[in-house]
Enzyme design. Structure first.
Site, PDB file in Angstrom:
ATOM      1  N   HIS A 146      -4.623  -8.555   6.444  1.00 35.51           N
ATOM      2  CA  HIS A 146      -4.978  -7.282   5.836  1.00 35.51           C
ATOM      3  C   HIS A 146      -5.661  -7.549   4.490  1.00 35.51           C
ATOM      4  O   HIS A 146      -5.905  -8.697   4.127  1.00 35.51           O
ATOM      5  CB  HIS A 146      -3.723  -6.420   5.693  1.00 35.51           C
ATOM      6  CG  HIS A 146      -3.992  -4.963   5.469  1.00 35.51           C
ATOM      7  ND1 HIS A 146      -5.001  -4.272   6.114  1.00 35.51           N
ATOM      8  CD2 HIS A 146      -3.370  -4.049   4.674  1.00 35.51           C
ATOM      9  CE1 HIS A 146      -4.994  -3.011   5.722  1.00 35.51           C
ATOM     10  NE2 HIS A 146      -4.020  -2.852   4.843  1.00 35.51           N
ATOM     11  N   HIS A 172       0.859  -1.172   0.000  1.00 36.72           N
ATOM     12  CA  HIS A 172       0.000   0.000   0.000  1.00 36.72           C
ATOM     13  C   HIS A 172       0.901   1.228   0.000  1.00 36.72           C
ATOM     14  O   HIS A 172       1.945   1.254   0.671  1.00 36.72           O
ATOM     15  CB  HIS A 172      -0.936   0.007   1.208  1.00 36.72           C
ATOM     16  CG  HIS A 172      -2.197  -0.774   0.989  1.00 36.72           C
ATOM     17  ND1 HIS A 172      -2.972  -1.244   2.024  1.00 36.72           N
ATOM     18  CD2 HIS A 172      -2.821  -1.160  -0.164  1.00 36.72           C
ATOM     19  CE1 HIS A 172      -4.031  -1.888   1.520  1.00 36.72           C
ATOM     20  NE2 HIS A 172      -3.954  -1.854   0.208  1.00 36.72           N
ATOM     21  N   ASP A 219       1.069   4.156   1.273  1.00 31.71           N
ATOM     22  CA  ASP A 219       1.514   4.880   2.468  1.00 31.71           C
ATOM     23  C   ASP A 219       2.623   4.144   3.202  1.00 31.71           C
ATOM     24  O   ASP A 219       3.171   4.664   4.177  1.00 31.71           O
ATOM     25  CB  ASP A 219       0.336   5.160   3.409  1.00 31.71           C
ATOM     26  CG  ASP A 219      -0.428   3.910   3.808  1.00 31.71           C
ATOM     27  OD1 ASP A 219      -0.654   3.048   2.954  1.00 31.71           O
ATOM     28  OD2 ASP A 219      -0.828   3.808   4.998  1.00 31.71           O
ATOM     29  N   HIS A 220       2.988   2.957   2.728  1.00 31.83           N
ATOM     30  CA  HIS A 220       4.076   2.201   3.340  1.00 31.83           C
ATOM     31  C   HIS A 220       5.279   2.035   2.421  1.00 31.83           C
ATOM     32  O   HIS A 220       6.312   1.528   2.864  1.00 31.83           O
ATOM     33  CB  HIS A 220       3.573   0.826   3.786  1.00 31.83           C
ATOM     34  CG  HIS A 220       2.577   0.900   4.893  1.00 31.83           C
ATOM     35  ND1 HIS A 220       2.885   0.640   6.213  1.00 31.83           N
ATOM     36  CD2 HIS A 220       1.264   1.249   4.881  1.00 31.83           C
ATOM     37  CE1 HIS A 220       1.808   0.802   6.964  1.00 31.83           C
ATOM     38  NE2 HIS A 220       0.811   1.178   6.175  1.00 31.83           N
ATOM     39  N   ASP A 225      -0.013  -3.223   8.721  1.00 31.18           N
ATOM     40  CA  ASP A 225      -1.425  -3.020   9.042  1.00 31.18           C
ATOM     41  C   ASP A 225      -2.067  -4.382   9.242  1.00 31.18           C
ATOM     42  O   ASP A 225      -1.734  -5.325   8.539  1.00 31.18           O
ATOM     43  CB  ASP A 225      -2.137  -2.314   7.914  1.00 31.18           C
ATOM     44  CG  ASP A 225      -1.596  -0.922   7.600  1.00 31.18           C
ATOM     45  OD1 ASP A 225      -0.497  -0.581   8.123  1.00 31.18           O
ATOM     46  OD2 ASP A 225      -2.193  -0.204   6.802  1.00 31.18           O
ATOM     47  N   HIS A 278      -0.497   4.583  13.304  1.00 33.39           N
ATOM     48  CA  HIS A 278      -1.252   4.405  12.061  1.00 33.39           C
ATOM     49  C   HIS A 278      -2.667   4.969  12.216  1.00 33.39           C
ATOM     50  O   HIS A 278      -3.661   4.344  11.861  1.00 33.39           O
ATOM     51  CB  HIS A 278      -1.300   2.933  11.639  1.00 33.39           C
ATOM     52  CG  HIS A 278      -1.638   2.736  10.185  1.00 33.39           C
ATOM     53  ND1 HIS A 278      -2.922   2.504   9.743  1.00 33.39           N
ATOM     54  CD2 HIS A 278      -0.866   2.750   9.071  1.00 33.39           C
ATOM     55  CE1 HIS A 278      -2.929   2.367   8.433  1.00 33.39           C
ATOM     56  NE2 HIS A 278      -1.676   2.513   7.996  1.00 33.39           N
TER      57      HIS A 278
END
Length: 304
Positions: free
Chosen positions: A143, A65, A67-68, A213, A271
């Site tokens: 996830h 993802h 944002d990572h 996550d 997070h």
């Protein structure tokens, strides 16, 4: 500075805000830096926290993802401009190489160093990296796409030599490594000096677990049991549990439940969803279940 230290570069979630940066951390073990996820803004935070780019040898990506991992191409380019020559190893789930290769081919031609990939099976708990000081294990998470956390386990340390005793018994320098390995010392006269008289126990090894996550997933408890510190995502408050279930994230209370079940020493939550202007209610919610809870903040340095 602690010799095992967690540096929080960013602790927000996917939607950008002015309050938090995308997820990224650096584990500093005696000045060797191990990066964990690399969201946008990570490079600026490295500068702000006065960490050294040159000491980052390994990057551990939890999942694909943005944002990572969207900060990773810029970091790779910057390392080239800084004249890096040693390899950079990127550990991550299947697809990490397919994500980065086209970018490297287009924007990072002629790098003075090699980027290598270690593809991780996110469904297994296994050793994914080892060096002289550290072992890193994958932690299978739950996830919306393949995702794993990481357990950073410091290797067992050597016992401490008691210099007064080794001097008293005139232990030769050539014998010191054997003494550290637990051997007794035999004097020229044949007297056996027990190792326990010449040494004192080593400092306990430390362990840090990173879990982001993930939905509430008690199956990870055996992998993180008793760790010195756990970072666990707390994207939502309990009042937004339906949204947490829908997006395969955890609430602050659920993060605390995992910490309690695993008997960890300290919990750091992060997070945060962009919907929360104030994260203190998340802390209160988690601390009601697990009192040794702290909020992650950008710029934090936490010694283990």
């Amino acid at each position: 500075m602690a010799d095992f230290e967690l540096n929080i570069l960013g602790c927000g979630s996917a939607l950008p805000t002015t309050r938090h940066l995308a997820t990224s951390q650096i584990v500093n073990l005696r000045d060797k830096l191990y990066m964990v996820d690399c969201g946008e803004g990570a490079q600026v935070q490295i500068r702000r926290m006065r960490l050294k780019f040159s000491r980052i040898g390994h990057v551990f990506i939890s999942h694909l993802h943005g944002d990572h991992c969207f900060g990773l191409p810029g970091l790779i380019s910057t390392l080239g401009m800084l004249g890096r020559t040693g390899d950079l190893v990127v550990h991550g789930p299947n697809g990490i190489d397919r994500f980065l290769r086209p970018i490297l081919d287009l924007f990072c031609k002629g790098l003075p160093y090699e980027v290598r990939f270690n593809v991780i099976d996110t469904e297994r708990h296994e050793l994914v990296f080892e060096d002289r000081s550290l072992r890193v294990y994958s932690i299978p998470l739950r996830h919306r796409l393949p995702c794993c956390g990481y357990l950073f386990a410091e290797k067992e340390k050597e016992v401490h030599i008691v210099r007064e005793m080794t001097d008293f018994y005139q232990v030769p320098v050539r014998m010191m490594q054997a003494i550290k390995r637990g051997e007794d010392f035999v004097t020229p006269e044949g007297e056996v000096i027990p190792n326990a008289r010449l040494t004192r126990p080593a400092d306990p090894s430390r362990r840090y677990a990173y879990c982001s996550d993930t939905a509430f997933h008690p199956a990870i408890v055996p992998y993180i049991e008793g760790v010195d510190m756990l970072y666990h995502e707390a994207t939502f408050a309990e009042q937004d549990l339906p949204r947490a279930k829908e997006t395969f994230h955890s609430t602050a209370r659920q993060a605390a439940e995992i910490a309690r079940m695993a008997g960890v020493k300290r919990l750091i939550i992060g997070h945060y969803s962009a919907r929360y202007e104030d994260t203190e209610p998340l802390l209160q919610e988690a601390a009601a279940v697990f009192p040794e809870t702290s909020l992650a903040r950008e710029g934090m340095r936490i010694g283990l």
